[in-house]
Design a protein around this motif. Sequence first.
Motif, mmCIF file in Angstrom:
data_model
loop_
_atom_site.group_PDB
_atom_site.id
_atom_site.type_symbol
_atom_site.label_atom_id
_atom_site.label_comp_id
_atom_site.label_asym_id
_atom_site.label_seq_id
_atom_site.Cartn_x
_atom_site.Cartn_y
_atom_site.Cartn_z
ATOM 1 N N UNK A 181 -1.791 0.483 -12.177
ATOM 2 C CA UNK A 181 -2.096 1.694 -11.393
ATOM 3 C C UNK A 181 -1.556 2.944 -12.107
ATOM 4 N N UNK A 217 0.821 -1.217 0.000
ATOM 5 C CA UNK A 217 0.000 0.000 0.000
ATOM 6 C C UNK A 217 0.854 1.266 0.000
ATOM 7 N N UNK A 253 3.569 6.020 -5.349
ATOM 8 C CA UNK A 253 3.532 5.990 -6.819
ATOM 9 C C UNK A 253 2.388 6.856 -7.352
ATOM 10 N N UNK A 254 1.242 6.744 -6.707
ATOM 11 C CA UNK A 254 0.081 7.538 -7.138
ATOM 12 C C UNK A 254 0.362 9.027 -7.006
ATOM 13 N N UNK A 270 -3.737 6.316 -13.662
ATOM 14 C CA UNK A 270 -3.452 7.740 -13.448
ATOM 15 C C UNK A 270 -3.253 8.451 -14.782
ATOM 16 N N UNK A 305 2.106 1.888 -3.436
ATOM 17 C CA UNK A 305 1.009 2.339 -4.304
ATOM 18 C C UNK A 305 0.679 3.809 -4.051
ATOM 19 N N UNK A 306 0.680 4.194 -2.787
ATOM 20 C CA UNK A 306 0.332 5.583 -2.438
ATOM 21 C C UNK A 306 1.408 6.555 -2.917
#
Lengths: 348, 348
Positions: free
Chosen positions: B135, A129, A135-136, B139, A132-133
């Motif tokens: 992911x 997680x 990267x986002x 985006x 992912x956070x």
Amino acid sequence: MPERLDADVDEGLRVFFAEARLRAGAYGSHYAALWESIEHQSSGGKRIRPGLVWSAYRGFGGVDRTVVTGVALAFELLHTAFLIHDDLIDRDTVRRGVPNVAGRFAARATEFGGDARASEVWGATAAVLAGDLALSRAHREIAILPIGDDRRRALLDILDHAVFVSAAGELADVVSSLHGSTPELEGVLAMLEQKTAVYSFEAPLSAGAVLAGAPASAVAALGRFGRLAGVAFQITDDVLGVFGDPVSTGKSASADLREGKRTALIAHAAATTAWPEIRDRLGDPALDDAGASALRERLRGCGALDAAVASAAEHVTLALHELEGAEVPLQLRSELAGFAQQAIGRVR
Amino acid sequence: MPERLDADVDEGLRVFFAEARLRAGAYGSHYAALWESIEHQSSGGKRIRPGLVWSAYRGFGGVDRTVVTGVALAFELLHTAFLIHDDLIDRDTVRRGVPNVAGRFAARATEFGGDARASEVWGATAAVLAGDLALSRAHREIAILPIGDDRRRALLDILDHAVFVSAAGELADVVSSLHGSTPELEGVLAMLEQKTAVYSFEAPLSAGAVLAGAPASAVAALGRFGRLAGVAFQITDDVLGVFGDPVSTGKSASADLREGKRTALIAHAAATTAWPEIRDRLGDPALDDAGASALRERLRGCGALDAAVASAAEHVTLALHELEGAEVPLQLRSELAGFAQQAIGRVR
């Protein structure tokens, strides 16, 4: 205007994480702790990528610190995401001597009464997680830049390429370790370029140049410089991982040997007659300090150390060659030359 | 204009993956295989999220199929990424009866002469990277939309919120399973909302409405509808996981019981006197078909099944209530009502 962008990037990260922790608090203390662990992971780095974005941007006449800070933050967070997911793949729970995201959450599970299995699951979950956070957020930093559509699209393409190629390199790294046989230099260098040099050197330099409106040929030259200098940097890092001072590298000088990490140094050794003996000791989880010392002497004696150092220097020469004739301002060229020399100068 | 967007989304995914595979081929066959496995994972779904984006967009008068397809693709790829990383966290190697990304790469390691350890590492590596790639593309699909800055920014905010809240929900799900004691309904419902309803229902509906230029109050009402209907959907899904026909659900009717999955159904059971007996059998990895049947009878007998079904229906009622008085066109309101009823109508 200050020489470097570090303070702006640190402040940008500080604000971002403060907001995220506040926002996360509404979902419970574990989630807030997850954000703390991401912040922890993103701190203490050398800010190499922001530095490269800034050098290229300023080198081509860029003056908007707010916009360039956004791009610098994006690459720093991309780096954080990749470190976290790389550790997850390697099942590492420690980075630079302190617990990483997974390590912190594994300990947290124990704190909350979990058993060994819970520790492992919490650690892995947190790492998935957290990556992912981060990267986002890297994607978002570029997507929300208040600049023209064409320039933003070019930056998004650079980011897309960096993510695409890094994943290829990470996969190649994992796959190659299956083939217990002889590591080949060509394959190792390609892997280093894909896994690290593209996202850490080529992309930040290209992005800074594009943001400043540099001509396409100069952007391309900077990109080629970045890939080559990045490989030189990585060869050197791996040499330091074995021959460096643990205090300054922040990691045990036996870890890479014990793990059997496939580096350019090792690929050079594999091309010598000393290889059978080196191979037999390499990757032995029980390798002790004396064994590691003996192995280091072997690697030095067979010429692999010199060959790796020479290979790094050769990559820097090639990198600098890419800047010749390109429309790269003199001041930037000299700055990048200094950067590349410094990258390999860490050895001896 | 066709009723649904499925063909456009399928075509968009087909083109995207064809290009990605071609691009990946330059980095070797393993990387091309990784992209094939992502494509495989993204196929065969019910396209619920694209359907919601499309309903909301068309409902508010949107007519640009290219732009709405980009948003629909983003949410489908977000879903793919979350499925892959959710399976990674749960260490599942099979989804809907066929090997998932990790399962395919674990088998690939064996094919290439790897041992059990290599299989595990290849599987986990592939899952980490595949999720990151999907992911990232989600985006990017929003970031490159050829629309005005304000509208794109609003969509980026919706995406950001969806990622942020889903991670909170995923963490809450993992953390809650530590506390072997009594699952509480409130906590389970909050987790379902965070982990699934926000990214799968609220966000696609809000995004479609924003893209069509719907008024803010209507976007907010659609979001609240989505969260409530999404929870109803998820309660129903979990009921079907235990009481449904394995042929139509695509999963064993004993798996959730064997795993001890904490669902609304189980939380309802935990509030009854039958709980001690249910708790003792729940989560037993050795639970056989006869044991699962007996447990199902207990869950039915104690009233948990009826309570869960009623709770889903209540969430649908609340969801529909959110649309009353909101500036939501009648046709869209009726479509969403049909969707919500259908979600819970799958039981009995």
